[in-house]
Enzyme design. Structure first.
Site, short mmCIF file in Angstrom:
data_model
loop_
_atom_site.label_atom_id
_atom_site.label_comp_id
_atom_site.label_asym_id
_atom_site.label_seq_id
_atom_site.Cartn_x
_atom_site.Cartn_y
_atom_site.Cartn_z
N ASP B 276 0.83 -1.10 0.23
CA ASP B 276 0.10 0.01 -0.15
C ASP B 276 0.78 1.33 0.05
O ASP B 276 0.52 2.15 -0.70
CB ASP B 276 -1.00 0.09 1.07
CG ASP B 276 -2.10 0.85 0.96
OD1 ASP B 276 -2.41 1.47 0.04
OD2 ASP B 276 -2.78 1.29 1.96
N ASP B 464 -9.29 -1.18 3.09
CA ASP B 464 -8.95 -1.04 4.23
C ASP B 464 -10.12 -1.63 5.17
O ASP B 464 -9.64 -2.09 6.26
CB ASP B 464 -9.05 0.66 4.47
CG ASP B 464 -7.97 1.30 3.35
OD1 ASP B 464 -6.93 0.72 3.11
OD2 ASP B 464 -8.35 2.47 2.89
#
Lengths: 239, 544
Positions: B276, B464
Site C-alpha cells: 500500500d 482498508d
C-alpha cells in the site's frame, strides 16, 4: 443462570460509564477521538508495565510488584496525556465545533479520564465476562459464588475513579497543587493495593474502602471542577 | 481533515486557475471528475464526454476558485474572498475533519463487529481446512522455521498476484476498457453477494441449528443479492448502500480469515500494508497512477470499491432532477451518467441557470444526496468536509479477481487497499469547487449546494475495511478479548493519525500502513505479554 449473570455484570460494570458516554461524549466527535486517544495511552502504560512484569521473571508471581509499577506507569501516562492535551489546546479550539471543550478545561480532563477508566475496566473484566457466558463455572471447586459480581462492582469503581482522578489531576497540574497530585497517585496506589486482598476474599473490606474512596474522590473532583454544595443543591432541584 | 479539504480546495482552485499541474491541482480536478461520476456505468464514449464536460467545469472554476475553499460554501455566502479565506477554511475544515473521522470510525467499527461476532459464534470461520489456490504452502509442519518460510512464500505469491492484478487494472483503465473493468467488478460483487453470502447463511444456520428449506433460502438469497447488486452498482438509499458495502467487506475479511493459513495471514497483512505504501507514495506507484489518471479524466473511481459517507453515484441525482437529467437517469446507469453530464454541460452553455446543471450531474447527484442528506444530516456534514480515500480502482481489480477465485479476491483486496489511498484532498477540492460553482451559478438551487456538500463525504477503500477486519478478526480468533480490544483501539488511533497526516501533507496517503503496524504491534504484544499479566490480575481480582 450464566446469561443473566453475564448481562447483570455487564450492566453493573459498564452501565453507568455507557450512560456517561452516550450523554456526554457521543455527540461530539472531538470528544470521541480524545476518548480513544486516552484509551490508547492507557494501553501503552499497560504495555510498559506488562513488559516490566514480564521481564523481571523472578517477581512474576509477586503481583504487588507489577501492581505498583503499573500504577506508576498509569499516572505517568496521565501526565503525558495532560501535557499533550494542553499543548494541542489551540488546535483543539480550532477543531472543536463545541467551544466549551476548550473553554471549560475540565471537559478534556473528564473525557480523557473516562477513556482511561473505560479501557481499564474493559481489560480487567472483558475476559471474565466472556467466561460468564460459558458452561456454568460459578463457585465451582469451592470458589466463591460472588466472584463475578464483585469483579464487576470493582471494575465500576475503577472506571469512575479514573474519571475523577483525571479531573483532579488535570486541575492540580494547571494550578500546581502538588498535594492533589500526590493524592491522586496515592489513592490510586491504595485502591490497587487494596484489591490484592480480594485474593483472600475479603470482599467487604476492599469494596467498602474502595467505594468510600470513590465517593470521596468524586466529591473532590466535583469541587475541583468548580462545584459546590450550593450548585449541587441547585442541580438536584433543577433550578 | 476538513482543513485538508479546504486547503486543497483553495490550492486546487488556484492551481486550476494557474493551469499548474501540481499534485494539489490534480486532486482538485477530481471534483470535476465527480461530476461525470457516471463513470461507473459509463462507456468509453461517456468517459470522453466526461472529459469534455470537465473543460466547461474548469472554465467555471476560475470564479469558483476565487471563492476559495469548498468547505465554506455552506458557511459563507458566495462572496467569500480568496486568501483570508484559506485560514478560515482550514479551521472549518478541521472542525468537519473530526466529524469525518467519526464517520469512518463507525463503519469500520461495524465491519469489525460483524467479523468478530461471526468469528466467535460460527466456528466454521475459525479453522482453516481448505486453502486458496494462491497459498500452496499449508503450514502443516510443526517447525516454526518451516511455517515462517511457508508464510513468506505464500504472502509473496499472493502479493505478486495482487501486483499483477493491479497493473492489469491500471492498463485496462489507461486503455479505457471500462466495460471490462465494470464486468470484472460486477462479476466479483456478484460472487460475493450470492455465493459467499450463501455460504455464510449456511454456516450461520448450522451454528444456531436452525432448519430452513431451500426455497426459503433461495428466496432470501435472491432478494438479498439482487438488492445488493442494485445498491452497489446502481442506486439505493445511502444507508442501504453503506450497509451492503460494509457487509461485503466483512464477508471478504471472513474469507481471508477462513482460508489463509495462520502465519500467512499475518505475513499478508504486513506485506499488503507495505505494498500500500509503495503503490500510493512512489512516483510510479500503480495506485498513484490510477488516481492521477482518474483525476486527469475527471472521473470518479468505481463506487463498488469505496465506502462513502455520502452519495457516490452521479445518476442518483436523476431521480431528483426530472427536468434535465431524468431521461438520462432512466436509461441504463452508464448511459444515464454520461447523458446527465452532457446535458448538464449543454445546459450550462445554454443558460446560467443550467450552468449549475453544468454541474447538473452534480446538482442531480446533490439533489439525490439532499434527500439522502435529509435522511442523515451527519452525512451532509461529512460530505461538506469531503475527505475521500481513493479505493475505487483497486476495488475494480479486486472485484474481477473475486469473480474468479477467493485467492484472486484477496489479491484484488490488496490492490484495492493500495488504491484506497486517501485522496481526501482531491475530493474536498472538488467539492469545494462544486460548491463554489453552485453558489456562483445557481444560488436558487439550495439543493445543489447541499448536493455539493454531500459529495464531499469521506471515502475509504473497502480494502482498508477488509484488512482492518482481518486483523481484528484474526486477533479475536485466539479467544482473548483484551487482544481484540487492543487491536481495535490501535487501528482506530492509526486511522486518526493517517487522517491527521492527510491534513498536514494534503496528498493521497495509504490508509493501511500506520493502522496495520499499530494493530500488529499491539496484537502480538498484548497476546504475548499483556494477556498473561491481565489474566494473573483478574484471577486474583486485582485491579490496576
Amino acid at each position: 443462570m450464566t446469561l443473566p449473570e453475564f448481562f447483570g455484570c455487564t450492566f453493573i460494570a459498564f452501565g453507568p460509564p455507557f450512560a456517561l458516554f452516550v450523554f456526554t461524549i457521543a455527540n461530539d466527535p472531538v470528544r470521541i477521538i480524545i476518548l480513544i486517544a486516552a484509551a490508547f495511552f492507557w494501553l501503552l502504560s499497560l504495555l510498559l508495565s506488562s513488559l516490566l512484569w514480564f521481564a523481571v521473571v523472578p517477581l512474576r508471581d509477586v503481583l504487588v510488584f507489577g501492581v505498583v509499577f503499573s500504577v506508576l506507569f498509569q499516572e505517568c501516562f496521565r501526565y503525558i496525556i495532560y501535557r499533550i492535551l494542553r499543548s494541542t489546546e489551540q488546535g483543539l479550539h480550532a477543531v472543536a465545533e463545541d467551544s466549551r471543550i476548550t473553554d471549560n478545561k475540565h471537559i478534556l480532563a473528564y473525557v480523557s479520564g473516562l477513556g482511561f477508566g473505560l479501557v481499564s475496566g474493559m481489560f480487567a473484566l472483558v475476559n471474565l465476562l466472556a467466561d460468564m457466558t460459558g458452561p456454568g463455572t460459578m463457585g465451582y471447586n469451592g470458589g466463591t459464588e460472588i466472584f463475578f459480581v464483585v469483579s464487576a462492582v470493582q471494575a465500576l469503581s475503577i472506571v469512575l475513579l479514573h474519571t475523577f482522578w483525571s479531573v483532579i489531576f488535570f486541575n492540580a497540574c494547571d494550578n500546581n497543587k502538588y498535594v492533589q497530585i500526590s493524592y491522586v497517585v496515592g489513592s490510586h496506589m491504595l485502591v490497587s493495593l487494596l484489591t490484592l486482598l480480594n485474593a483472600q476474599e475479603l470482599y467487604k473490606t476492599t469494596l467498602l474502602i474502595n467505594y468510600t474512596i470513590t465517593i470521596g474522590t468524586g466529591v473532590l473532583a466535583f469541587r475541583a471542577a468548580g462545584g459546590s454544595a450550593r450548585s449541587f443543591k441547585r442541580f438536584i432541584t433543577c433550578q | 481533515m476538513d482543513a485538508h479539504v479546504n486547503a486543497t480546495s483553495s490550492s486546487g482552485g488556484a492551481g486550476i486557475a494557474d493551469g499548474l499541474s501540481g499534485a494539489a491541482s490534480r486532486l482538485e480536478r477530481r471534483p470535476k471528475q465527480q461530476q461525470p461520476r457516471s463513470n461507473y456505468g459509463s462507456n468509453n464514449v461517456d468517459q470522453a464526454d466526461g472529459a469534455i464536460l470537465a473543460v466547461p467545469n474548469v472554465v467555471i472554476r476560475p470564479s469558483g476558485s476565487g471563492s476559495g475553499g469548498g468547505g465554506r460554501p455552506r458557511l459563507s455566502g458566495g462572496g467569500a474572498g480568496g486568501p483570508p479565506d484559506a485560514q478560515a477554511e482550514e479551521e472549518q475544515g478541521l472542525k468537519y475533519g473530526a466529524q469525518h473521522v467519526i464517520k469512518l470510525f463507525v463503519p469500520v467499527s461495524l465491519c469489525m463487529l460483524v467479523v468478530v461476532t461471526t468469528i466467535n459464534s460460527i466456528s466454521f470461520y475459525n479453522s482453516t481446512d481448505v486453502y486458496l489456490l494462491y497459498t500452496p504452502f499449508h503450514e502443516l509442519s510443526p517447525e516454526p522455521s518451516v511455517k515462517f518460510w511457508n508464510a513468506l512464500a505464500n504472502s509473496l505469491i499472493l502479493m505478486s498476484v495482487v501486483v499483477v492484478m493491479t497493473i492489469l487494472l491500471i492498463v485496462l483503465y489507461k486503455k479505457r476498457c471500462y466495460r471490462v473493468i465494470h464486468g470484472w467488478l460486477i462479476l466479483s460483487s456478484f460472487m460475493l453477494l450470492f455465493i459467499f453470502t450463501y455460504l455464510y447463511l449456511e454456516e450461520l444456520l448450522r451454528a444456531y441449528n436452525i432448519p430452513m428449506d431451500y426455497p426459503t433460502a433461495l428466496f432470501i438469497m435472491w432478494n438479498f443479492g439482487v438488492a445488493g447488486m442494485m445498491a452497489i452498482h446502481w442506486q439505493a438509499p445511502l444507508r442501504l448502500q453503506q450497509g451492503y458495502l460494509i457487509f461485503v467487506a466483512a464477508l471478504m475479511a471472513l474469507v481471508f480469515i477462513k482460508y489463509l493459513p495462520e502465519w500467512t495471514a499475518w505475513a499478508v497483512l504486513a506485506a499488503i500494508s507495505i505494498w500500500d505504501l509503495i503503490a500510493v507514495l512512489s512516483p510510479r506507484g500503480p495506485l498513484r497512477i490510477l488516481v492521477e489518471t482518474a483525476q486527469e479524466r475527471n472521473e470518479q473511481i468505481f463506487p463498488a470499491l469505496i465506502y462513502s459517507s455520502t452519495v457516490i453515484y452521479t445518476y442518483m441525482g436523476t431521480h431528483y432532477t426530472p427536468q434535465q437529467s431524468q431521461p438520462t437517469g432512466i436509461s441504463s446507469p452508464s448511459s444515464s451518467n454520461s447523458t446527465t453530464t452532457t446535458r448538464a454541460t449543454q445546459n450550462s452553455l445554454a443558460s446560467p441557470e443550467v450552468a449549475p446543471a453544468g454541474n447538473n450531474s452534480r446538482a442531480s447527484s446533490s439533489r439525490s444526496g439532499n434527500t439522502r442528506s435529509t435522511l442523515t444530516q451527519d452525512t451532509q456534514a461529512s460530505a461538506a468536509e469531503g475527505m475521500p480515500l481513493v479505493t475505487f480502482k483497486t476495488h475494480l481489480r479486486g472485484n474481477a479477481e473475486a469473480a474468479g477465485f477467493t485467492e484472486e479476491w484477496s489479491a484484488n483486496l490488496n490492490e484495492r487497499i493500495a488504491r484506497r489511498q486517501i485522496e481526501v484532498q482531491a475530493s474536498n477540492s472538488g467539492n469545494s469547487r462544486r460548491s463554489n460553482e453552485y453558489r456562483t451559478v445557481t444560488t436558487p438551487h439550495e439543493g445543489a449546494q447541499q448536493e455539493g456538500q454531500e459529495e464531499r463525504g469521506i471515502k475509504l477503500g473497502l480494502g482498508d475495511f477488509i484488512f482492518y477486519s482481518v486483523l481484528v478478526g484474526k486477533a479475536s480468533s485466539y479467544g482473548d478479548w483484551t487482544t481484540t480490544i487492543a487491536c481495535f483501539v490501535a487501528i482506530l488511533i492509526g486511522l486518526c493519525l493517517t487522517l491527521l497526516l492527510l491534513a498536514i501533507w494534503r496528498k493521497a496517503l495509504p490508509a493501511l500502513p500506520i493502522s496495520i503496524t499499530f494493530g500488529l504491534i499491539f496484537c502480538f504484544a498484548t497476546s504475548a505479554v499483556v494477556k498473561p499479566f491481565m489474566e494473573n490480575l483478574s484471577a486474583k481480582q486485582v485491579f490496576i
